[in-house]
Scaffold this motif. Structure first.
Motif, PDB file in Angstrom:
ATOM      1  N   ASP A  67       0.820  -1.216   0.000  1.00  0.00           N
ATOM      2  CA  ASP A  67       0.000   0.000   0.000  1.00  0.00           C
ATOM      3  C   ASP A  67       0.851   1.262   0.000  1.00  0.00           C
ATOM      4  O   ASP A  67       0.330   2.381   0.135  1.00  0.00           O
ATOM      5  CB  ASP A  67      -0.931   0.008   1.216  1.00  0.00           C
ATOM      6  CG  ASP A  67      -1.993  -1.076   1.132  1.00  0.00           C
ATOM      7  OD1 ASP A  67      -2.244  -1.581   0.019  1.00  0.00           O
ATOM      8  OD2 ASP A  67      -2.565  -1.425   2.175  1.00  0.00           O
ATOM      9  N   LEU A  68       2.178   1.083  -0.150  1.00  0.00           N
ATOM     10  CA  LEU A  68       3.135   2.175  -0.279  1.00  0.00           C
ATOM     11  C   LEU A  68       3.112   3.148   0.893  1.00  0.00           C
ATOM     12  O   LEU A  68       3.277   4.362   0.739  1.00  0.00           O
ATOM     13  CB  LEU A  68       2.913   2.919  -1.611  1.00  0.00           C
ATOM     14  CG  LEU A  68       3.208   2.080  -2.868  1.00  0.00           C
ATOM     15  CD1 LEU A  68       2.939   2.877  -4.128  1.00  0.00           C
ATOM     16  CD2 LEU A  68       4.651   1.572  -2.865  1.00  0.00           C
ATOM     17  N   LYS A  69       2.944   2.592   2.072  1.00  0.00           N
ATOM     18  CA  LYS A  69       3.131   3.307   3.326  1.00  0.00           C
ATOM     19  C   LYS A  69       3.793   2.334   4.291  1.00  0.00           C
ATOM     20  O   LYS A  69       3.523   1.133   4.242  1.00  0.00           O
ATOM     21  CB  LYS A  69       1.794   3.804   3.899  1.00  0.00           C
ATOM     22  CG  LYS A  69       1.126   4.912   3.086  1.00  0.00           C
ATOM     23  CD  LYS A  69      -0.091   5.473   3.815  1.00  0.00           C
ATOM     24  CE  LYS A  69      -1.177   4.421   3.965  1.00  0.00           C
ATOM     25  NZ  LYS A  69      -2.397   4.987   4.582  1.00  0.00           N
ATOM     26  N   PRO A  70       4.663   2.829   5.183  1.00  0.00           N
ATOM     27  CA  PRO A  70       5.365   1.907   6.084  1.00  0.00           C
ATOM     28  C   PRO A  70       4.404   1.031   6.871  1.00  0.00           C
ATOM     29  O   PRO A  70       3.411   1.507   7.434  1.00  0.00           O
ATOM     30  CB  PRO A  70       6.131   2.858   7.017  1.00  0.00           C
ATOM     31  CG  PRO A  70       6.337   4.090   6.205  1.00  0.00           C
ATOM     32  CD  PRO A  70       5.097   4.227   5.368  1.00  0.00           C
ATOM     33  N   GLY A  71       4.695  -0.276   6.875  1.00  0.00           N
ATOM     34  CA  GLY A  71       3.911  -1.220   7.658  1.00  0.00           C
ATOM     35  C   GLY A  71       2.527  -1.511   7.121  1.00  0.00           C
ATOM     36  O   GLY A  71       1.675  -2.000   7.866  1.00  0.00           O
ATOM     37  N   THR A  72       2.308  -1.257   5.828  1.00  0.00           N
ATOM     38  CA  THR A  72       0.973  -1.496   5.254  1.00  0.00           C
ATOM     39  C   THR A  72       1.056  -2.370   4.014  1.00  0.00           C
ATOM     40  O   THR A  72       1.987  -2.283   3.228  1.00  0.00           O
ATOM     41  CB  THR A  72       0.291  -0.175   4.868  1.00  0.00           C
ATOM     42  OG1 THR A  72       1.039   0.454   3.812  1.00  0.00           O
ATOM     43  CG2 THR A  72       0.195   0.758   6.051  1.00  0.00           C
ATOM     44  N   GLY A  73       0.064  -3.191   3.845  1.00  0.00           N
ATOM     45  CA  GLY A  73      -0.057  -4.032   2.675  1.00  0.00           C
ATOM     46  C   GLY A  73       0.769  -5.303   2.805  1.00  0.00           C
ATOM     47  O   GLY A  73       1.979  -5.205   2.944  1.00  0.00           O
ATOM     48  N   PRO A  74       0.123  -6.446   2.801  1.00  0.00           N
ATOM     49  CA  PRO A  74      -1.320  -6.610   2.582  1.00  0.00           C
ATOM     50  C   PRO A  74      -2.191  -6.360   3.820  1.00  0.00           C
ATOM     51  O   PRO A  74      -3.403  -6.344   3.712  1.00  0.00           O
ATOM     52  CB  PRO A  74      -1.446  -8.063   2.121  1.00  0.00           C
ATOM     53  CG  PRO A  74      -0.272  -8.743   2.745  1.00  0.00           C
ATOM     54  CD  PRO A  74       0.830  -7.724   2.786  1.00  0.00           C
TER      55      PRO A  74
END
Length: 688
Positions: free
Chosen positions: A306-313
């Motif tokens: 999700d192109l933010k630290p600690g996100t995705g999936p």
């Protein structure tokens, strides 16, 4: 008690600007050809044309009050262990010529010349010239969750409060131990090649820069990511004994807020295949299976989908680490299990040291028909901005050209007397001239390794996917081989920032700002690796290049442990918080002990904890601090006391029965004597 440094902050670069310049360097060993093992044999008549050896060793650094360097944060401090760091070594010997190569993959953030030189010195003392600077490739996984402070380059030791001898020694000794074990493990075997595709373990975090690349390059990456997973499979006696995978994604599933040592997603992928699938006991020096997950051109590849630290999936960094790691394992396993291409042919290698600053690049590599020159090393304002997708820097810095007007004014003023450097690095807004300050390397190793029809390009950079593509194409063209058989191994043998295409450099995202030698750094690298490829093809030796300088100053600004003391009312090893009487599968067991500082003994090759199950009249260890299911967490308790919390996430397949948790540590007396300490929780039940 350990004295603390009062300095706190967020940016590596802001700290660097306050530090006086100092010299840094490293040395190199004398190379020699590798002798054959016993009698020379005709490989064409051998069912197993190679000798294959494998080894794993612990390289875990300081588990408490160590400092990470890769997020550039002064406040990223280790507070325990989730996954122990490992070095995994493969040795391949051509049974016809006796030539050999060593491929090491280490769960570390960066590889530095300081470590490589110390490893070479130790190996030389044991084996003479058998293992040398030309035939050893040491690469790291680029996990951002491990302690730093093992570089001779001042830039990378600023946020770690100087040099950390314990972490350095653990890295060096562990790599040497992994190679020793691989050497002792050598036996006839075969190697095969597999490929698969993996599209849900990375995202391009620098898409605007990527979009500036030519259509011919972008067409190779329809979703702006490199989906190729490549695996070398090692077999002996008809059984598989190891795998070496290359896939590009950053080791940043765990964020800069995490303080537990971790191999991140690639560390988990290896742990899963070795321990959870094959039952490898890491405290046994002779593992039945070794799985290394190496980096390639991951410069602009983020695991944070999700192109933010600690996100995705998900929004859970631990879950993301496991998911992205599992996906890499699954892709590697698919390539490993499919009908594979047999590796056949000779083993060979070339290495040269290159002066990267002010290197003339010939027109055939620049792409515009003109000669150009690389620049003195600098970092741009966009470097200080960090990667907003993985680890952003201070808000005053922004990625992109023209987005740092204040820094641009400062740059113009500061470099007025050196307008040549500013013009050379344009359009970079220079924040720090690391080359003239002696903060970073000037002379770097470029290496090319051959394993049969496979060629591995070894670089001390973080190449983007397009930079990697151009490297593969160039080497394939020079050698007259299939581009699919050329692998780019970044993060290897030393470290000097990023490697972007000239088009990507012009955009000046974080990656461009951290491409230190200017717009023509990639063409210069293509020129130098072409020289090695030409030499390899012609069977001639490569020019060794300039001698790198010797080791630099290793100042340590963080005091060590002064002494330990138990908390008032407790003895070392006493249980402060006992476990519950019983737990179900899927629940977390937590036990708190009165402990001591883990820097007193890193327990390299051992463990700070054991989860044990009662079997008959004895106890059987089912997990230690190298397992995913456990966490070892240290914290200061008053002035000199330590509180150690051990957790165990009860696996879904845990056997029902009676369990306990053991703690093992070491306490330092005021006089300096260090004594082992231990404690055990009360028994608890795991229900069916």
């Amino acid at each position: 008690m350990m004295m603390r440094n009062p300095i706190r902050g967020r940016s590596l670069v802001l700290a660097a600007l306050m530090v006086a310049p100092a010299s840094l360097a490293f040395g190199c060993s004398v190379d020699a050809s590798s002798p054959a093992d016993g009698k020379s044999e005709n490989a064409a008549t051998l069912d197993e044309p190679y000798l294959v050896g494998r080894g794993i060793a612990d390289i875990t650094g300081e588990a408490a009050e160590g400092h990470g360097a890769n997020y550039g944060r002064l406040d990223q401090t280790t507070v325990g262990i989730h996954i122990r760091q490992r070095a995994r070594a493969f040795i391949v010997v051509d049974r016809t010529t006796g030539k050999r190569v060593v491929l090491v993959t280490a769960d570390e953030g960066s590889m530095y010349a300081s470590v490589r030189q110390a490893v070479l010195a130790k190996l030389n003392a044991k084996y003479g010239s058998l293992y040398n600077e030309r035939n050893i490739l040491i690469a790291v996984t680029h996990t951002h969750g491990t302690p730093g402070g093992y570089s001779d380059y001042n830039l990378y030791n600023i946020v770690t409060f100087g040099f950390h001898q314990q972490t350095f020694d653990a890295f060096v000794d562990g790599v040497v131990e992994s190679i020793d074990r691989a050497h002792a493990d050598l036996a006839p075997g075969t190697i095969s090649l597999g490929r698969s595709q993996l599209s849900d373990a990375s995202a391009n975090r620098s898409r605007q820069a990527f979009d500036l690349d030519p259509a011919a390059d972008k067409s190779q990456f329809p979703n702006a990511i490199d989906t190729t997973s490549v695996v070398l499979r090692f077999d002996r006696g008809g059984s598989s004994v190891g795998a070496l995978n290359w896939f590009p994604t950053h080791g940043t599933s765990m964020t800069g807020d995490n303080g537990l040592i971790t191999g991140d997603n690639k560390g988990y992928a290896a742990l899963h295949w070795e321990r959870e699938i094959n039952g490898v006991n890491y405290r046994n020096p002779g593992p039945s299976f070794v799985a290394a997950f190496a980096q390639t051109n991951a410069g602009d590849m983020s695991p944070n989908l999700d192109l933010k630290p600690g996100t995705g999936p998900t929004n859970d960094q631990f879950a993301n680490t496991r998911i992205i790691g599992t996906r890499q394992y699954q892709a590697a396993r698919a390539a490993f299990d499919q009908p594979a291409e047999a590796i056949a042919g000779s083993v060979d290698y070339r290495l040269s040291y290159v002066e990267m600053e002010k290197l003339t690049v010939r027109p055939e590599f620049t792409g515009d028909g003109q000669s150009h020159t690389t620049c003195g090393a600098t970092l741009g304002a966009s470097f200080a901005a960090g990667s907003t997708e993985d680890g952003p820097g201070p808000e005053i810095f922004k990625e992109g050209v023209g987005n740092n007007p204040l820094i641009q004014k400062v740059t113009e003023a500061r470099y007025k007397a050196s307008d040549e450097l500013r013009r050379c690095q344009a359009p970079k807004d220079i924040l720090l001239d690391t080359g003239s300050l002696g903060f970073t390397a000037k002379i770097l190793p470029i290496q090319l390794v051959r394993l049969g029809q496979i060629y591995v390009v070894s670089l001390p950079f973080e190449p983007t996917v397009v930079a990697g593509l151009r490297l593969r194409r160039t080497v394939a063209q020079r050698l007259g081989v299939d581009v699919k058989n050329v692998i780019v191994a970044g993060y290897a043998n030393d470290y000097a920032g990023y490697l972007t295409s000239p088009e990507e450099y012009d955009h000046q995202d974080y990656e461009g700002g951290h491409t230190m030698y200017g717009r023509w750094q990639l063409p210069a690298t293509l020129q130098e690796i072409s020289r090695l490829a030409d030499d390899l093809k012609a069977g001639r030796a490569s020019t060794p290049g300039p001698n790198p300088p010797g080791p630099g100053g290793r100042e340590a600004f963080q005091p060590g442990v002064v002494f330990d003391a138990p908390a008032i009312g407790y003895n070392y090893g006493d249980v402060v918080t006992q476990p519950q009487a019983s737990y179900a599968r899927g629940q977390q067991v937590s036990v708190v002990f009165d402990g001591a500082h883990p820097k007193n003994n890193l327990h390299r090759g051992g463990t700070f904890l054991e989860v044990q199950r009662k079997v008959g009249d004895g106890w059987q260890t089912v997990a230690d601090d190298g397992d995913w299911s456990t966490k070892y967490h240290w914290e200061r308790w008053g002035v000199a006391a330590s509180r150690v919390t051990i957790t165990w996430d009860v696996p879904a397949d845990a056997a029902a029965g009676t369990y306990r948790i053991l703690y093992q540590g070491d306490a330092k007396e005021i006089g300096g004597t260090i004594t082992p300490i231990a404690g055990a929780s009360r028994e608890f039940a795991i229900s069916p």
